[in-house]
Design a protein around this motif. Sequence first.
Motif, PDB file in Angstrom:
ATOM      1  N   TYR A 212       0.837  -1.203   0.000  1.00 25.17           N
ATOM      2  CA  TYR A 212       0.000   0.000   0.000  1.00 25.17           C
ATOM      3  C   TYR A 212       0.870   1.251   0.000  1.00 25.17           C
ATOM      4  O   TYR A 212       0.586   2.227  -0.710  1.00 25.17           O
ATOM      5  CB  TYR A 212      -0.913  -0.024   1.230  1.00 25.17           C
ATOM      6  CG  TYR A 212      -1.787   1.196   1.383  1.00 25.17           C
ATOM      7  CD1 TYR A 212      -3.007   1.288   0.731  1.00 25.17           C
ATOM      8  CD2 TYR A 212      -1.384   2.262   2.182  1.00 25.17           C
ATOM      9  CE1 TYR A 212      -3.822   2.412   0.870  1.00 25.17           C
ATOM     10  CE2 TYR A 212      -2.179   3.384   2.329  1.00 25.17           C
ATOM     11  CZ  TYR A 212      -3.400   3.455   1.666  1.00 25.17           C
ATOM     12  OH  TYR A 212      -4.190   4.571   1.796  1.00 25.17           O
ATOM     13  N   VAL A 216       0.679   4.307  -2.641  1.00 28.25           N
ATOM     14  CA  VAL A 216       0.319   5.637  -2.141  1.00 28.25           C
ATOM     15  C   VAL A 216       1.560   6.201  -1.470  1.00 28.25           C
ATOM     16  O   VAL A 216       1.859   5.887  -0.310  1.00 28.25           O
ATOM     17  CB  VAL A 216      -0.855   5.574  -1.148  1.00 28.25           C
ATOM     18  CG1 VAL A 216      -1.246   6.969  -0.694  1.00 28.25           C
ATOM     19  CG2 VAL A 216      -2.043   4.855  -1.768  1.00 28.25           C
ATOM     20  N   LEU A 218       4.122   8.531   0.409  1.00 29.47           N
ATOM     21  CA  LEU A 218       4.304   9.642   1.343  1.00 29.47           C
ATOM     22  C   LEU A 218       5.772   9.681   1.749  1.00 29.47           C
ATOM     23  O   LEU A 218       6.498   8.692   1.614  1.00 29.47           O
ATOM     24  CB  LEU A 218       3.418   9.482   2.577  1.00 29.47           C
ATOM     25  CG  LEU A 218       1.904   9.563   2.354  1.00 29.47           C
ATOM     26  CD1 LEU A 218       1.163   9.379   3.665  1.00 29.47           C
ATOM     27  CD2 LEU A 218       1.509  10.882   1.708  1.00 29.47           C
ATOM     28  N   ASP A 223       3.689   9.150   8.464  1.00 30.65           N
ATOM     29  CA  ASP A 223       2.641  10.025   7.927  1.00 30.65           C
ATOM     30  C   ASP A 223       1.376   9.265   7.560  1.00 30.65           C
ATOM     31  O   ASP A 223       0.305   9.873   7.440  1.00 30.65           O
ATOM     32  CB  ASP A 223       3.159  10.765   6.695  1.00 30.65           C
ATOM     33  CG  ASP A 223       4.225  11.789   7.051  1.00 30.65           C
ATOM     34  OD1 ASP A 223       4.314  12.167   8.232  1.00 30.65           O
ATOM     35  OD2 ASP A 223       4.981  12.203   6.148  1.00 30.65           O
ATOM     36  N   TYR A 224       1.472   7.939   7.366  1.00 31.30           N
ATOM     37  CA  TYR A 224       0.278   7.168   7.004  1.00 31.30           C
ATOM     38  C   TYR A 224      -0.698   7.038   8.162  1.00 31.30           C
ATOM     39  O   TYR A 224      -1.846   6.645   7.963  1.00 31.30           O
ATOM     40  CB  TYR A 224       0.687   5.770   6.520  1.00 31.30           C
ATOM     41  CG  TYR A 224       1.419   5.789   5.198  1.00 31.30           C
ATOM     42  CD1 TYR A 224       0.721   5.843   3.998  1.00 31.30           C
ATOM     43  CD2 TYR A 224       2.807   5.753   5.147  1.00 31.30           C
ATOM     44  CE1 TYR A 224       1.391   5.856   2.791  1.00 31.30           C
ATOM     45  CE2 TYR A 224       3.484   5.765   3.943  1.00 31.30           C
ATOM     46  CZ  TYR A 224       2.775   5.825   2.762  1.00 31.30           C
ATOM     47  OH  TYR A 224       3.438   5.845   1.563  1.00 31.30           O
ATOM     48  N   TRP A 225      -0.251   7.357   9.377  1.00 31.84           N
ATOM     49  CA  TRP A 225      -1.130   7.275  10.544  1.00 31.84           C
ATOM     50  C   TRP A 225      -1.452   8.660  11.105  1.00 31.84           C
ATOM     51  O   TRP A 225      -1.956   8.768  12.217  1.00 31.84           O
ATOM     52  CB  TRP A 225      -0.476   6.407  11.622  1.00 31.84           C
ATOM     53  CG  TRP A 225      -0.575   4.934  11.333  1.00 31.84           C
ATOM     54  CD1 TRP A 225      -1.578   4.089  11.697  1.00 31.84           C
ATOM     55  CD2 TRP A 225       0.371   4.138  10.629  1.00 31.84           C
ATOM     56  NE1 TRP A 225      -1.327   2.814  11.274  1.00 31.84           N
ATOM     57  CE2 TRP A 225      -0.129   2.805  10.602  1.00 31.84           C
ATOM     58  CE3 TRP A 225       1.590   4.391  10.005  1.00 31.84           C
ATOM     59  CZ2 TRP A 225       0.560   1.766   9.987  1.00 31.84           C
ATOM     60  CZ3 TRP A 225       2.269   3.356   9.390  1.00 31.84           C
ATOM     61  CH2 TRP A 225       1.759   2.067   9.382  1.00 31.84           C
ATOM     62  N   PHE A 231      -4.623  15.630   4.892  1.00 31.74           N
ATOM     63  CA  PHE A 231      -3.720  14.674   4.257  1.00 31.74           C
ATOM     64  C   PHE A 231      -3.735  13.325   4.966  1.00 31.74           C
ATOM     65  O   PHE A 231      -2.905  12.471   4.675  1.00 31.74           O
ATOM     66  CB  PHE A 231      -2.291  15.230   4.257  1.00 31.74           C
ATOM     67  CG  PHE A 231      -2.169  16.576   3.618  1.00 31.74           C
ATOM     68  CD1 PHE A 231      -2.206  16.710   2.237  1.00 31.74           C
ATOM     69  CD2 PHE A 231      -2.030  17.720   4.387  1.00 31.74           C
ATOM     70  CE1 PHE A 231      -2.106  17.958   1.644  1.00 31.74           C
ATOM     71  CE2 PHE A 231      -1.924  18.974   3.800  1.00 31.74           C
ATOM     72  CZ  PHE A 231      -1.972  19.082   2.416  1.00 31.74           C
ATOM     73  N   SER A 232      -4.638  13.131   5.870  1.00 32.87           N
ATOM     74  CA  SER A 232      -4.688  11.883   6.631  1.00 32.87           C
ATOM     75  C   SER A 232      -5.101  10.716   5.735  1.00 32.87           C
ATOM     76  O   SER A 232      -5.953  10.861   4.847  1.00 32.87           O
ATOM     77  CB  SER A 232      -5.661  12.015   7.799  1.00 32.87           C
ATOM     78  OG  SER A 232      -5.248  13.030   8.679  1.00 32.87           O
ATOM     79  N   GLN A 233      -4.502   9.563   5.993  1.00 34.98           N
ATOM     80  CA  GLN A 233      -4.855   8.310   5.324  1.00 34.98           C
ATOM     81  C   GLN A 233      -5.639   7.443   6.304  1.00 34.98           C
ATOM     82  O   GLN A 233      -5.147   7.116   7.386  1.00 34.98           O
ATOM     83  CB  GLN A 233      -3.591   7.579   4.857  1.00 34.98           C
ATOM     84  CG  GLN A 233      -2.720   8.361   3.890  1.00 34.98           C
ATOM     85  CD  GLN A 233      -3.394   8.529   2.544  1.00 34.98           C
ATOM     86  OE1 GLN A 233      -4.092   7.632   2.073  1.00 34.98           O
ATOM     87  NE2 GLN A 233      -3.176   9.673   1.916  1.00 34.98           N
ATOM     88  N   GLN A 234      -6.852   7.075   5.929  1.00 35.20           N
ATOM     89  CA  GLN A 234      -7.719   6.366   6.855  1.00 35.20           C
ATOM     90  C   GLN A 234      -7.435   4.863   6.904  1.00 35.20           C
ATOM     91  O   GLN A 234      -7.614   4.234   7.938  1.00 35.20           O
ATOM     92  CB  GLN A 234      -9.193   6.584   6.452  1.00 35.20           C
ATOM     93  CG  GLN A 234      -9.603   8.034   6.357  1.00 35.20           C
ATOM     94  CD  GLN A 234      -9.483   8.755   7.680  1.00 35.20           C
ATOM     95  OE1 GLN A 234      -9.712   8.191   8.736  1.00 35.20           O
ATOM     96  NE2 GLN A 234      -9.126  10.034   7.613  1.00 35.20           N
ATOM     97  N   PHE A 235      -6.950   4.289   5.796  1.00 39.39           N
ATOM     98  CA  PHE A 235      -6.893   2.830   5.684  1.00 39.39           C
ATOM     99  C   PHE A 235      -5.834   2.175   6.573  1.00 39.39           C
ATOM    100  O   PHE A 235      -6.136   1.163   7.240  1.00 39.39           O
ATOM    101  CB  PHE A 235      -6.670   2.428   4.222  1.00 39.39           C
ATOM    102  CG  PHE A 235      -6.529   0.947   4.025  1.00 39.39           C
ATOM    103  CD1 PHE A 235      -7.604   0.104   4.221  1.00 39.39           C
ATOM    104  CD2 PHE A 235      -5.304   0.390   3.659  1.00 39.39           C
ATOM    105  CE1 PHE A 235      -7.475  -1.260   4.041  1.00 39.39           C
ATOM    106  CE2 PHE A 235      -5.167  -0.956   3.472  1.00 39.39           C
ATOM    107  CZ  PHE A 235      -6.257  -1.798   3.667  1.00 39.39           C
TER     108      PHE A 235
END
Length: 633
Positions: A212, A216, A218, A223-225, A231-235
């Motif tokens: 992932y 995607v 970053l 930053d993915y959390w 710019f937040s990633q929910q998954f």
Amino acid sequence: MASQQTMDVNEALALFFFAMEDEADSGEESFLTDEELAYQDGLDPAEDGDYEEDTTPPAQARQETPHSSEEEGPPTSPEASQQLLGRGHRLRGRTRSGSLRGRQRRSPESRSRSRSPQPADQTLSWNDESQPDIPPVPKRFLPARKPGHQLDPTSTYTPLDIFKLFFSDTVAITLCNNTNTNAEKNISRGSKYSWKPFSVEEFFKFLGLTFYFALVRLTNIRDYWRKNTIFSQQFPATVMSRDRYQVISWNIHMSDPHEDVHNDKKKGTPAYDRLFGVKPLLDDLRQACKAFYHPRQNLSVDERMSTKAHTGMTQYMKAKPTKWGFKLFVLADSSIGYTVDFAVYSGKSVFASGVGLAYDSVMSLIDKTHLGSGYNLYVDNFYTSPKLFKDLHSMHFGACGTYRDHRRGCPRTTKNAMTKKDPRGTIRWIRDGPLIFVKWMDTREVSVCSTIHSAYSGETVQRRLKAEDGSWSAYSIPCPTPVAEYNRNMGGVDLSDQLIQYYSVHHKTMKWYRTLFFHFLDIAATNSYLLHKELCLEKQQQPMTHRAFLEELTAQLCGVTVDVPPTQEQSDHIPVPTSDQIEASKKASYGRKPCVHCRKTKQIRRDTPWKCKACDVALCVIPDRNCFEDWHQ
């Protein structure tokens, strides 16, 4: 007094550099050998004449050096000290950190003196395209298995099913056990983090998040959390917490940590394995790459550079886009770019055959028992040598590749040779048994050797040439058959590298073996996609795009689907009572109002106890008459 102090300082510095030179010759881990320095320049000392050993006697060498001392040991005079200091500043070599230290690199003059070039055989003569060439009898193509994928064509394979051919549950169990052991060892040494047993299900989710992150991009893994920003990633947070993903990344381990200790004790001996930390996964992945796909007739061998890493095995290749990193020798199918086999170069300079790295790297990838015979192998000028091509020919393998004029066994005759003033399209060739050496003038001279093709079979290529009046026009010029076939079939490894780089999972890591772990993931995912394409083409189905395949693989590894149900927008258009009666007996009769929809569409009055909250109009809501729905449509 001042001059005496100057002499003392110079003597001390001279002794220091003299000691450094002795230390450089004995350093196994910190300094690159002359052979490895040659490999960084794209040369093989066993085949390229410029890197032959110096055979000049020591006494003669001292006589040729104008400022050499007659006595052994470091010079003590200021002039001699300055000469030695100058030589010390010319020391060239690279430590593992990349600083300039180590072995002295011989100057071009000294290499030319030490080289013993082969005398030109003037009995041979270069031929042109007008003279016929009789090629060798082509080898019959006898593959050990039917070329193509080795899967059941009647079965249906999801992206996860194909990926698990390379990262099976057995491989996952081994990795999980070694990772758990490594985490326990690190905690016992004082690492401050919580750890719970790493399971196979969690391992595949970890891989899913890793893919992932490749899709995607970053800047930072953390930053993915991020929360509460645009710019937040929910998954990622729904699959695994940030701290859990990071602690797994810190402890992921491919080999048994207890066995690592025994291997580390062998450092400095021939029994020490520099790739021991990746061997379990490396061996399983190589076996899987060969098991589930059998290549077609044309193969290519080339180097591949994985991303940067700072270890004793790090290599430098100035001609590659990624110049620093691990070097892999890769055997790929020229038609689709499938990685059939590969080997990680560990920096060793002792070869089993004694004929050089280029020869050994090709022979280590060619397994006649597994492949069969009649294959055509395409290589670049680092690998091409008459000895390699003749040995492959005796194994019933054809070979074709660009070559360097100073390679051992290559023709050096100047009789009827090509000159720089010859026009584009000029062809010269010499046949030596199964070997054909071809030179072709394009924008510059191109040299190709082959055991497969004839010199020229009438092929042409289009080139734009400038006329005397300055105009440009397209012309057809003759092109040798080996050159044309080389251009068609040499790009197998480059195609594989291109597919890997599109969505590479690599990210910065502190351990060298994790760098290779990420590259192994890239190989498995790319080969999985190519198998998917082969299956779809066989069934005459439209294959997924590369990105769509990886998206589906990521979702299946994480246990979800790519498509999520659409989020329902909150609305105030809901039926509510027309009055606020509290008594239950009066709620159905008191406060009723005429339905707006019945009055407008049917011109009749019908009272209803319901209204729309947002529109504030009375509407019927009963089983046989739903004015509320009709009104909002």
